[in-house]
Motif scaffolding. Sequence first.
Motif, short mmCIF file in Angstrom:
data_model
loop_
_atom_site.label_atom_id
_atom_site.label_comp_id
_atom_site.label_asym_id
_atom_site.label_seq_id
_atom_site.Cartn_x
_atom_site.Cartn_y
_atom_site.Cartn_z
N PRO A 1 0.85 -1.20 0.00
CA PRO A 1 0.00 0.00 0.00
C PRO A 1 0.89 1.25 0.00
CG PRO A 1 -0.70 -1.55 1.71
CD PRO A 1 0.61 -2.05 1.16
N PRO A 2 0.40 2.35 -0.58
CA PRO A 2 1.25 3.53 -0.75
C PRO A 2 1.96 4.02 0.50
CG PRO A 2 -0.75 3.80 -2.01
CD PRO A 2 -0.91 2.54 -1.19
N LEU A 3 1.26 4.10 1.63
CA LEU A 3 1.90 4.62 2.85
C LEU A 3 3.00 3.68 3.34
CD1 LEU A 3 2.04 6.96 4.80
CD2 LEU A 3 0.30 5.82 6.20
N GLU A 4 2.79 2.39 3.23
CA GLU A 4 3.83 1.42 3.62
C GLU A 4 5.00 1.47 2.64
OE1 GLU A 4 4.03 0.03 6.60
OE2 GLU A 4 2.23 1.24 6.89
N ALA A 5 4.70 1.71 1.37
CA ALA A 5 5.77 1.86 0.38
C ALA A 5 6.62 3.09 0.70
CB ALA A 5 5.18 1.97 -1.03
N LEU B 1 5.91 8.58 -4.78
CA LEU B 1 5.39 7.91 -3.59
C LEU B 1 4.34 8.77 -2.90
CD1 LEU B 1 8.81 6.57 -2.39
CD2 LEU B 1 6.82 5.10 -2.81
N MET B 2 4.63 10.04 -2.75
CA MET B 2 3.68 10.94 -2.09
C MET B 2 2.41 11.12 -2.91
SD MET B 2 6.20 13.77 -0.34
CE MET B 2 4.82 14.74 0.28
N ASP B 3 2.53 11.18 -4.24
CA ASP B 3 1.34 11.28 -5.09
C ASP B 3 0.44 10.06 -4.91
OD1 ASP B 3 2.20 13.73 -6.08
OD2 ASP B 3 2.92 12.90 -8.00
N ALA B 4 1.05 8.88 -4.84
CA ALA B 4 0.27 7.65 -4.63
C ALA B 4 -0.42 7.68 -3.27
CB ALA B 4 1.16 6.43 -4.77
N CYS B 5 0.29 8.16 -2.25
CA CYS B 5 -0.30 8.26 -0.92
C CYS B 5 -1.45 9.27 -0.91
CB CYS B 5 0.75 8.67 0.11
SG CYS B 5 1.95 7.40 0.49
N ALA B 6 -1.25 10.40 -1.59
CA ALA B 6 -2.30 11.43 -1.64
C ALA B 6 -3.52 10.89 -2.38
CB ALA B 6 -1.77 12.68 -2.32
N ALA B 7 -3.30 10.16 -3.47
CA ALA B 7 -4.42 9.58 -4.22
C ALA B 7 -5.18 8.57 -3.37
CB ALA B 7 -3.91 8.93 -5.51
N ALA B 8 -4.47 7.89 -2.48
CA ALA B 8 -5.11 6.91 -1.59
C ALA B 8 -5.73 7.58 -0.37
CB ALA B 8 -4.09 5.86 -1.14
N THR C 1 -4.10 8.89 2.18
CA THR C 1 -3.41 8.53 3.43
C THR C 1 -2.45 9.60 3.93
OG1 THR C 1 -1.73 7.32 2.16
CG2 THR C 1 -3.59 6.04 3.04
N ILE C 2 -2.13 10.60 3.09
CA ILE C 2 -1.27 11.68 3.58
C ILE C 2 -1.91 13.03 3.26
CG2 ILE C 2 0.88 10.37 3.37
CD1 ILE C 2 1.54 12.16 0.90
N ARG C 3 -1.45 14.02 3.97
CA ARG C 3 -1.88 15.40 3.73
C ARG C 3 -1.42 15.82 2.34
NH1 ARG C 3 0.63 18.45 8.81
NH2 ARG C 3 0.31 20.15 7.35
N THR C 4 -2.18 16.70 1.73
CA THR C 4 -1.82 17.16 0.39
C THR C 4 -1.21 18.57 0.41
OG1 THR C 4 -4.07 17.98 0.05
CG2 THR C 4 -3.57 15.74 -0.73
N LEU D 1 6.64 10.80 9.30
CA LEU D 1 5.54 10.22 8.53
C LEU D 1 4.21 10.34 9.27
CD1 LEU D 1 7.31 7.11 6.98
CD2 LEU D 1 6.67 9.26 5.84
N ASP D 2 4.25 10.22 10.59
CA ASP D 2 3.02 10.42 11.38
C ASP D 2 2.48 11.84 11.18
OD1 ASP D 2 3.14 7.82 12.27
OD2 ASP D 2 3.86 8.34 14.28
N GLY D 3 3.38 12.81 11.12
CA GLY D 3 2.96 14.20 10.89
C GLY D 3 2.44 14.43 9.50
N LEU D 4 2.84 13.59 8.56
CA LEU D 4 2.39 13.70 7.18
C LEU D 4 1.05 12.99 6.94
CD1 LEU D 4 3.36 14.67 4.37
CD2 LEU D 4 4.50 12.48 4.11
#
Length: 190
Positions: free
Chosen positions: A85-89, A136-143, A145-148, A183-186
Amino acid sequence: MVEGARRPLRADARRNREKILAAALRVFAAQGLDAHLERIAKEAGVGSATLYRNFPTREALIEAVYRNELARLCDAAPALLAAEPPLEALRAWTRLFLDYVTAKYGMIDALRAIAATGGNPYGHSREMIQAALGALMDACAAAGTIRTDIAPTDVFAALEGIALTSAKPEQRRQAERLLDLTLDGLTARL
């Protein structure tokens, strides 16, 4: 053939080159950058002539090891995204970033010497790393799971800061805690 263009390496030559780079990384890490090149050839399972045909100078070998580690780091992003998953990646990639920085710092004096003689071992490093991190961040944002509102350049600056203060092998646990904190802050707040 166009001047300056290189023919692709034969499969056996490519394998030998990869074995030399892997052995050089291990030997340089264990014995320092002044390690005998013959030791690296032996560790790689190739003759000295093969080593020197690929890397005519110690500086060429050191620069190639650095560039190889950079490529491994950047090439890992798509593979991690395909496997996790993106965040784990992203989390796994930040650990690889620490490995890369640790290897780089072990070679820093030699890399500076190469740069002082007109070489550019760092050419495009920052852009390559930020592109991998951005994917990686784009994939996380699309999912979701991270702030944009955080740019890859900001996260890269945080990673550099962690690496500058905690990149020594004996500081690895602290560095990983700092990565987790970052990463927790993200992470996106639901």
